[in-house]
Design an enzyme around this catalytic site. Structure first.
Site, short mmCIF file in Angstrom:
data_model
loop_
_atom_site.label_atom_id
_atom_site.label_comp_id
_atom_site.label_asym_id
_atom_site.label_seq_id
_atom_site.Cartn_x
_atom_site.Cartn_y
_atom_site.Cartn_z
N ASP A 1 141.97 -8.25 21.89
CA ASP A 1 141.12 -7.88 20.77
C ASP A 1 141.60 -6.59 20.13
O ASP A 1 141.24 -5.50 20.58
CB ASP A 1 139.68 -7.74 21.26
CG ASP A 1 138.66 -7.55 20.17
OD1 ASP A 1 139.00 -7.75 19.00
OD2 ASP A 1 137.51 -7.20 20.49
N GLU B 1 137.14 -1.70 12.74
CA GLU B 1 136.29 -2.89 12.91
C GLU B 1 135.31 -2.72 14.04
O GLU B 1 134.16 -3.19 13.97
CB GLU B 1 137.17 -4.13 13.15
CG GLU B 1 136.42 -5.45 13.13
CD GLU B 1 135.82 -5.85 14.47
OE1 GLU B 1 134.96 -6.76 14.50
OE2 GLU B 1 136.21 -5.25 15.50
N GLU B 2 135.74 -2.04 15.11
CA GLU B 2 134.89 -1.91 16.29
C GLU B 2 133.74 -0.92 16.10
O GLU B 2 132.83 -0.86 16.93
CB GLU B 2 135.74 -1.48 17.50
CG GLU B 2 136.84 -2.46 17.90
CD GLU B 2 136.30 -3.72 18.55
OE1 GLU B 2 135.07 -3.88 18.61
OE2 GLU B 2 137.12 -4.55 18.98
#
Length: 430
Positions: free
Chosen positions: A156, A188-189
C-alpha cells in the site's frame, strides 16, 4: 486541452530536476523482466534480474511516510524523465512537511501525447517505516513467484505504483501514441490533500480530459465495484472539575459521554427505521469505530472534558443524512443534555459510497470497506459519455497497515498484466 498541456509542459521543463538519476532510454525497449519459472539461487538474484521488481524494491526502500514524500517523488520523477515522459512536479503544501522538503504530486505523460487515460495511485505510506526484506521460506518448488517481499508500502501502495508504471511502459512499447497519464499523489493516508490539489488544478480541466481513470490500491487483484463512504466526527462532553473525594461538587464529562458513546457504537447494527445508520445489499451494514477517547487529567479529579474520535463507513445514504442520525442518537441517549454533542466541523466533509466500473472481462469482482482517493478526484462530465473509474491492485488490505505488510512476486507480476488489460480496454473505447 493541448494549450493547457503546452503551458504545463513549459512549467515542467523550467522546474525539471538538474540531476536526473537514470540514463535516457527510449520508450520502445523491454521494460518487464519476469524471473525464470525454474530454480533460483537467491531471492536477491530474482529481484536484480527484473527491472520491474528492482524498481519496486527501490521505491519501497525510500521512506515516504505522509508529509515526507519528497525523496520517493524525486526518484519516480527522474525514472520517468529518463524514459521520455514529460514530468510535472505539482507542489502540495502541508503544515507538517519537513523543513526544506517540498511535497509534490508526480504527473507524467509521454511527451508527444495529451493524456486521456489517467492511471493513479499514492506514494505516501502510514508509519512506522519498515525496511525492505525478502523471504523464501514460503516458496514452493523453488518457484520465484512465491518469494515474499516485505516492507512498508510494499503493498500500500508502492506495489500499485510500480505495476502501473511498468504496465504503461509495456503498452507504450507496442503503441507509442497511447494517450496515457500517470499521477502519483502525496497525502492519501492523511486525508487526500495530494489528490485534492490535483483535482482543483488546471491539470483536471472541465470538461474532463480523461475518459478513463484507473486507481491503484490493494484489492487482491480483483476489480472493485465500489467502496463504502466515510464520515468522521467527535463526540464531545463538557463537565465541571472537582476533587474526586467530593464528586457532587463537579460534573463528570466521562459519565455524561458514556451513554452517547454506547448508543453511537451500535448505530450500524440498529435498523434504519429504528434510528440506526442505513445498510445496503451491495455493501452490507454501515460500521462504526470509536477509535480514540481522550478525557480527564487524573484519577483524583472529576473530569471536565471528554472527547471521542469516531469513524463511520457508510454503506448507504449521504454524510448529511448520517449526521442527522448521529445527532438524534446522541440527543436521545443523553436526554437532550446540551453539554454532550456530536462535533463534525473538526473533520473532513465525508463522502457517500463510491460506485465504480467493472465492465472489463477477466477479473474477479468485489467490494471493499476502506477509503481511497476516488472521491477526492472530481470527475468533470464529458460530451461523449461518462468517465469510467476502475479500482484495482496487488496485495491485501488486511496486511497493508500492519507490521506484516508483504506481497509475493507473483502478485506483483499479475498486477502488471491486470493494469495492462485495463489500459488496453480503455484504448479500445477511444
Amino acid at each position: 486541452m493541448k494549450s493547457i498541456y503546452s503551458l504545463v509542459l513549459c512549467t515542467a521543463l523550467t522546474a525539471a530536476s538538474p540531476h536526473p538519476a537514470f540514463p535516457q532510454s527510449p520508450l520502445g525497449v523491454p521494460t518487464t523482466s519476469s524471473p525464470s519459472t525454474g530454480t533460483f539461487n537467491s531471492a536477491e538474484e530474482v529481484i536484480n534480474a527484473s527491472p520491474f521488481l528492482s524498481f519496486h524494491r527501490d521505491i519501497v526502500q525510500i521512506e515516504s511516510i505522509s508529509s515526507n514524500e519528497h525523496n520517493v517523488g524525486e526518484f519516480i520523477a527522474d525514472f520517468l524523465r529518463a524514459r521520455n515522459f514529460t514530468v510535472i512536479e505539482q507542489a502540495v503544501t502541508s503544515s507538517s512537511q519537513r523543513e526544506n522538503q517540498e511535497r509534490f504530486n508526480v504527473f507524467a505523460y509521454p511527451s508527444s501525447n495529451t493524456p486521456e487515460i489517467l492511471i493513479t495511485s499514492h506514494i505516501d505510506t502510514v508509519p512506522p517505516f519498515i525496511p525492505y526484506s525478502l523471504d523464501t521460506d514460503s516458496t514452493t518448488d523453488n518457484d520465484p513467484s512465491t518469494i515474499r517481499i516485505s516492507g512498508r508500502g510494499s503493498v500500500d501502495a508502492k506495489g500499485s505504483v510500480a505495476a502501473q508504471i511498468f504496465a504503461a511502459l509495456d503498452v507504450l512499447e507496442q503503441n507509442p501514441s497511447a494517450p496515457l497519464g500517470l499521477l502519483f499523489v502525496v497525502g492519501e493516508e492523511t486525508g487526500g490533500d495530494g489528490m485534492r490539489a490535483f483535482s482543483e488544478s488546471s491539470l483536471n480541466p472541465a470538461p474532463s480530459a480523461f475518459h478513463t481513470v484507473i486507481f491503484g490500491e490493494p484489492t487482491e487483484l480483483a476489480l472493485v465495484s465500489g467502496h463504502k463512504g466515510m464520515l468522521g466526527f467527535e463526540i464531545v462532553a463538557k463537565g465541571h472539575a472537582a476533587h474526586s473525594g467530593y464528586p457532587w461538587l463537579g460534573r463528570s464529562a466521562i459519565s455524561a459521554v458514556l451513554p452517547a458513546l454506547s448508543r453511537v457504537d451500535q448505530l450500524g447494527n440498529i435498523p434504519a427505521d429504528k434510528g440506526g445508520l442505513p445498510s445496503s445489499p451491495k455493501y452490507g451494514n454501515t460500521t462504526v469505530n470509536i477509535g480514540r477517547v481522550d478525557a480527564g487529567v487524573a484519577a483524583n479529579v472529576v473530569p471536565a472534558t471528554a472527547r471521542a474520535d469516531v469513524a463511520v463507513r457508510l454503506a448507504a445514504g449521504t454524510p448529511d443524512e448520517a449526521r442527522d442520525i448521529v445527532r438524534r442518537a446522541v440527543r436521545d441517549a443523553t436526554d437532550g443534555n446540551p453539554d454532550v454533542y456530536a462535533e463534525f466541523n473538526t473533520r473532513s466533509e465525508g463522502y457517500p459510497p463510491q460506485d465504480l466500473d467493472t465492465d472489463v472481462d477477466g477479473f474477479d469482482i468485489t467490494t471493499v470497506n476502506y477509503g481511497t482517493d476516488v472521491p477526492n478526484l472530481q470527475i468533470h462530465e464529458r460530451e461523449d459519455g461518462p468517465v469510467r473509474r476502475y479500482l484495482y491492485g496487488p496485495g491485501s488490505i488486511h496486511v497493508a497497515h500492519g507490521d506484516n505488510e508483504a506481497i509475493t512476486v507473483g502478485d506483483l507480476q499479475e498486477a502488471v498484466r491486470g493494469y495492462r488489460k485495463l489500459i488496453e480496454a480503455a484504448l479500445q473505447r477511444r
